[in-house]
Design a protein around this motif. Structure first.
Motif, short mmCIF file in Angstrom:
data_model
loop_
_atom_site.label_atom_id
_atom_site.label_comp_id
_atom_site.label_asym_id
_atom_site.label_seq_id
_atom_site.Cartn_x
_atom_site.Cartn_y
_atom_site.Cartn_z
N GLU A 57 -35.13 -58.78 16.89
CA GLU A 57 -35.02 -58.99 18.32
C GLU A 57 -33.67 -59.64 18.65
O GLU A 57 -33.26 -60.60 18.02
N GLY A 58 -32.98 -59.09 19.61
CA GLY A 58 -31.71 -59.66 20.04
C GLY A 58 -30.51 -59.25 19.20
O GLY A 58 -29.40 -59.64 19.51
N VAL A 59 -30.73 -58.50 18.13
CA VAL A 59 -29.61 -58.05 17.31
C VAL A 59 -28.93 -56.89 18.05
O VAL A 59 -29.60 -55.91 18.40
N PRO A 60 -27.63 -56.98 18.31
CA PRO A 60 -26.95 -55.89 19.02
C PRO A 60 -26.99 -54.59 18.23
O PRO A 60 -26.90 -54.59 17.00
N ARG A 61 -27.13 -53.48 18.96
CA ARG A 61 -27.21 -52.16 18.32
C ARG A 61 -26.24 -51.22 19.01
O ARG A 61 -26.18 -51.17 20.23
N THR A 62 -25.53 -50.46 18.22
CA THR A 62 -24.61 -49.45 18.75
C THR A 62 -24.84 -48.14 18.01
O THR A 62 -24.90 -48.12 16.79
N PHE A 63 -24.95 -47.07 18.76
CA PHE A 63 -25.06 -45.72 18.20
C PHE A 63 -23.78 -44.99 18.54
O PHE A 63 -23.44 -44.84 19.71
N ILE A 64 -23.04 -44.55 17.52
CA ILE A 64 -21.83 -43.77 17.73
C ILE A 64 -22.14 -42.33 17.34
O ILE A 64 -22.40 -42.03 16.18
N PRO A 79 -32.12 -49.45 26.92
CA PRO A 79 -31.22 -50.53 27.37
C PRO A 79 -30.78 -51.49 26.26
O PRO A 79 -29.76 -52.16 26.40
N ALA A 80 -31.50 -51.53 25.15
CA ALA A 80 -31.11 -52.44 24.06
C ALA A 80 -29.99 -51.86 23.20
O ALA A 80 -29.46 -52.55 22.34
N TRP A 81 -29.66 -50.60 23.42
CA TRP A 81 -28.64 -49.93 22.62
C TRP A 81 -27.37 -49.71 23.43
O TRP A 81 -27.41 -49.37 24.60
N ARG A 82 -26.24 -49.85 22.76
CA ARG A 82 -24.96 -49.40 23.30
C ARG A 82 -24.73 -48.01 22.70
O ARG A 82 -24.89 -47.81 21.50
N TYR A 83 -24.34 -47.06 23.54
CA TYR A 83 -24.17 -45.68 23.10
C TYR A 83 -22.72 -45.27 23.32
O TYR A 83 -22.16 -45.47 24.39
N GLU A 84 -22.11 -44.70 22.29
CA GLU A 84 -20.72 -44.23 22.37
C GLU A 84 -20.65 -42.83 21.76
O GLU A 84 -21.46 -42.49 20.90
N GLU A 85 -19.68 -42.06 22.20
CA GLU A 85 -19.43 -40.74 21.61
C GLU A 85 -18.00 -40.69 21.11
O GLU A 85 -17.10 -41.29 21.70
#
Length: 71
Positions: free
Chosen positions: A9-16, A39-45
């Motif tokens: 919980e609270g650990v930042p997550r990013t999907f590239i 909303p808990a994920w940051r999404y990048e392409e």
């Protein structure tokens, strides 16, 4: 990753998501769409293939650094 004693919980997550060419496995697409909409994920392409660290090392590093700085 699943922690046995909690802790995620609270650990930042990013999907590239590497999009050019996109991996043909539908499971990857499903995970990407989940991350994009959650909303808990940051999404990048990144417009490169799966070996982004080889084909676009600077862009890949920039996204990883941006994710680390936003946490």
């Amino acid at each position: 990753m699943k922690f046995e004693n909690g802790g995620e919980e609270g650990v930042p997550r990013t999907f590239i998501r590497c999009t050019d060419p996109e991996m043909p496995f539908s499971g990857i697409r499903d995970h990407a769409m989940f991350a994009k909409e959650h909303p808990a994920w940051r999404y990048e392409e990144l417009a490169t293939g799966h070996d982004a660290m080889v084909t676009e090392p600077q862009a890949c590093a920039d996204l990883i650094l941006a994710a680390a700085r936003s946490s």
